[in-house]
Design a protein around this motif. Structure first.
Motif, PDB file in Angstrom:
ATOM      1  N   HIS A 238       0.834  -1.206   0.000  1.00 57.70           N
ATOM      2  CA  HIS A 238       0.000   0.000   0.000  1.00 57.70           C
ATOM      3  C   HIS A 238       0.867   1.253   0.000  1.00 57.70           C
ATOM      4  O   HIS A 238       0.634   2.186  -0.776  1.00 57.70           O
ATOM      5  N   ASN A 239       1.865   1.269   0.849  1.00 58.44           N
ATOM      6  CA  ASN A 239       2.751   2.432   0.937  1.00 58.44           C
ATOM      7  C   ASN A 239       3.506   2.660  -0.373  1.00 58.44           C
ATOM      8  O   ASN A 239       3.644   3.795  -0.831  1.00 58.44           O
ATOM      9  N   ALA A 240       3.996   1.589  -0.981  1.00 62.77           N
ATOM     10  CA  ALA A 240       4.724   1.716  -2.251  1.00 62.77           C
ATOM     11  C   ALA A 240       3.811   2.265  -3.347  1.00 62.77           C
ATOM     12  O   ALA A 240       4.212   3.151  -4.108  1.00 62.77           O
ATOM     13  N   LEU A 241       2.592   1.749  -3.416  1.00 62.27           N
ATOM     14  CA  LEU A 241       1.652   2.219  -4.428  1.00 62.27           C
ATOM     15  C   LEU A 241       1.260   3.672  -4.181  1.00 62.27           C
ATOM     16  O   LEU A 241       1.209   4.484  -5.116  1.00 62.27           O
ATOM     17  N   PHE A 242       0.979   4.005  -2.941  1.00 60.46           N
ATOM     18  CA  PHE A 242       0.596   5.377  -2.626  1.00 60.46           C
ATOM     19  C   PHE A 242       1.733   6.337  -2.944  1.00 60.46           C
ATOM     20  O   PHE A 242       1.520   7.395  -3.549  1.00 60.46           O
ATOM     21  N   THR A 243       2.951   5.970  -2.562  1.00 62.32           N
ATOM     22  CA  THR A 243       4.100   6.841  -2.824  1.00 62.32           C
ATOM     23  C   THR A 243       4.283   7.057  -4.323  1.00 62.32           C
ATOM     24  O   THR A 243       4.517   8.188  -4.767  1.00 62.32           O
ATOM     25  N   ALA A 244       4.156   6.001  -5.108  1.00 64.12           N
ATOM     26  CA  ALA A 244       4.297   6.126  -6.557  1.00 64.12           C
ATOM     27  C   ALA A 244       3.209   7.035  -7.132  1.00 64.12           C
ATOM     28  O   ALA A 244       3.491   7.900  -7.972  1.00 64.12           O
ATOM     29  N   LEU A 245       1.981   6.867  -6.680  1.00 60.47           N
ATOM     30  CA  LEU A 245       0.877   7.692  -7.159  1.00 60.47           C
ATOM     31  C   LEU A 245       1.055   9.141  -6.729  1.00 60.47           C
ATOM     32  O   LEU A 245       0.873  10.071  -7.514  1.00 60.47           O
ATOM     33  N   PHE A 246       1.435   9.341  -5.475  1.00 61.07           N
ATOM     34  CA  PHE A 246       1.638  10.690  -4.937  1.00 61.07           C
ATOM     35  C   PHE A 246       2.762  11.401  -5.694  1.00 61.07           C
ATOM     36  O   PHE A 246       2.623  12.558  -6.083  1.00 61.07           O
ATOM     37  N   ASP A 247       3.865  10.699  -5.922  1.00 60.31           N
ATOM     38  CA  ASP A 247       4.981  11.290  -6.672  1.00 60.31           C
ATOM     39  C   ASP A 247       4.564  11.617  -8.103  1.00 60.31           C
ATOM     40  O   ASP A 247       4.943  12.655  -8.646  1.00 60.31           O
TER      41      ASP A 247
END
Length: 142
Positions: free
Chosen positions: A71-80
């Motif tokens: 979840h954190n990896a996906l959110f970080t990628a989307l946020f970036d």
């Protein structure tokens, strides 16, 4: 791993999880595997995996931590992508998912003034004229 006696309801080929089940669950869940994929990689069925997760809290914790990492990896990628890459669709999705944003005329709704008039119930003419007729020393408008 903590051992439990009640192993009824197992439908898989394995009765006990492998020794490295927690590490595998953490790694595979972080890589995005669903329960069916996790069970397959552990050599069992989804039903048995569910039973293991019930019986062995450390397995549930490892799977939850792996899912949180994903979840954190996906959110970080989307946020970036939204903030650094200028991806408007990603920004809109994050606004909707995390901040309740809804498309449409939100600005108009937020700036509207609402006025409510409360009208008295029906009155008899005599009662109404008593209320509006000047009393004693009172005068009407000149």
């Amino acid at each position: 791993m903590s051992e439990k006696k009640d192993l009824r309801g197992y439908t898989g080929t394995r009765k006990k999880p492998p020794r490295d089940a927690a590490e595998k669950l953490l790694e595979l869940a972080a890589a995005g595997y669903n329960k069916k994929g996790l069970a397959y990689r552990l050599g069992t069925t989804v039903e048995t995996l569910n039973k293991w997760l019930e019986l062995y809290p450390e397995l549930k914790q490892a799977m939850d931590e792996g899912r949180e990492r994903e979840h954190n990896a996906l959110f970080t990628a989307l946020f970036d992508s939204a903030t650094k890459g200028g991806n408007v669709a990603a920004a809109i999705f994050l606004l909707k998912a995390r901040h309740g944003y809804r498309e449409g005329d939100q600005a108009e709704i937020a700036n509207r003034v609402s006025v409510v008039f409360e009208m008295p119930g029906a009155m008899k003419l005599e009662d109404f004229t008593k209320d509006v007729t000047p009393r004693g020393g009172e005068r009407g408008h000149d």
